[in-house]
Design a protein around this motif. Structure first.
Motif, short mmCIF file in Angstrom:
data_model
loop_
_atom_site.label_atom_id
_atom_site.label_comp_id
_atom_site.label_asym_id
_atom_site.label_seq_id
_atom_site.Cartn_x
_atom_site.Cartn_y
_atom_site.Cartn_z
N TYR A 12 -50.61 63.38 14.68
CA TYR A 12 -51.15 63.01 13.37
C TYR A 12 -51.65 61.57 13.34
N ASP A 13 -50.93 60.67 13.98
CA ASP A 13 -51.31 59.26 13.95
C ASP A 13 -52.45 58.93 14.90
N ASP A 14 -52.93 59.90 15.65
CA ASP A 14 -54.08 59.68 16.51
C ASP A 14 -55.39 59.64 15.72
N PHE A 17 -58.72 58.05 10.63
CA PHE A 17 -59.20 58.22 9.26
C PHE A 17 -58.05 58.17 8.26
N HIS A 18 -56.86 58.58 8.68
CA HIS A 18 -55.71 58.59 7.76
C HIS A 18 -55.40 57.18 7.21
N PRO A 19 -55.24 56.16 8.06
CA PRO A 19 -54.98 54.83 7.50
C PRO A 19 -56.14 54.26 6.70
N LEU A 20 -57.37 54.64 7.05
CA LEU A 20 -58.53 54.18 6.29
C LEU A 20 -58.45 54.69 4.85
N GLY A 44 -46.50 58.54 6.75
CA GLY A 44 -46.26 57.34 5.96
C GLY A 44 -47.38 56.33 5.86
N ALA A 45 -48.61 56.70 6.16
CA ALA A 45 -49.70 55.72 6.15
C ALA A 45 -49.82 55.00 4.81
N VAL A 105 -49.38 57.96 -5.28
CA VAL A 105 -50.53 58.11 -4.39
C VAL A 105 -50.35 59.39 -3.58
N CYS A 106 -51.46 59.98 -3.22
CA CYS A 106 -51.43 61.19 -2.40
C CYS A 106 -52.70 61.21 -1.56
N ALA A 107 -52.53 61.05 -0.26
CA ALA A 107 -53.67 60.97 0.65
C ALA A 107 -54.00 62.34 1.23
#
Length: 199
Positions: A12-14, A17-20, A44-45, A105-107
């Protein structure tokens, strides 16, 4: 449902786009919330990004134990003060009392939670509290197979910023607005709508 996301956890952390997306959502939230809740936190981003707001507390909730385990591992270095609490469980309903949160928040998970999530976020937010969520565009989001089967049918995936903001307005939120977050990554264009609204 949790097993499907458990299987995704290792890689998942690869995805950069998630942290962006998480950073964009956190930019919508005022500083120093007493409690910020990250619904469907994944690894947890958004919860980690929220630390820059100097919150009193952050709660990250996700149905996937594997995702939360990874978040807890990262927290040893990213959250040494232990501001974030992690909980394995469904994001609807959130384990928060009525009007108990300053921000939710919900990403990029609303399409798995459905419209009932919006009503629950309205429940847990205090008056004036801020909601920030992202959701895919109907023009680009074409779920199939097992992931498509996990999606509730009570939520229409928006095709524009106005439709994305309208999801919050229809759930009773005010001052709803949306922005497009886009990036070219991994040989393809990534795009979601980031929505901010007020309880």
């Amino acid at each position: 449902m949790s097993s499907a996301f458990d299987e995704m956890a290792a890689g998942y952390d690869d995805d950069p786009f998630h942290p962006l997306v998480a950073d964009k959502l956190i930019s919508f939230v005022p500083e120093r919330p007493a409690l910020l809740v990250d619904a469907a936190t994944g690894t947890g981003a958004a919860a980690f990004a929220a630390l820059r707001l100097s919150p009193g507390a952050v709660l990250g909730v996700d149905i996937s134990a594997s995702m939360v385990d990874l978040a807890r591992t990262k927290a040893t270095s990213l959250d040494p003060a232990g501001v974030i609490s992690w909980q394995v469980g469904p994001a609807v309903p959130l384990p928060v009392p009525d009007a108990g949160a300053d921000a939710v928040v919900c990403a990029s998970a609303l399409h798995f939670l459905g419209a009932t999530a919006l009503a629950d976020w309205a429940r847990v937010l205090r008056p004036g509290g801020v909601l920030a969520f992202s959701i895919s565009s109907s023009a680009r989001f074409k779920p199939g197979g097992s992931m498509g089967e996990l999606m509730p049918r009570d939520l229409r995936i928006p095709g524009s910023e106005a439709e994305a903001a309208g999801l919050a307005t229809a759930a009773g939120f005010s001052a709803a607005s949306a922005e497009t977050v886009a990036a070219h990554m991994g040989g393809r264009e990534r795009l979601v709508f980031a929505v901010r609204a007020v309880r």
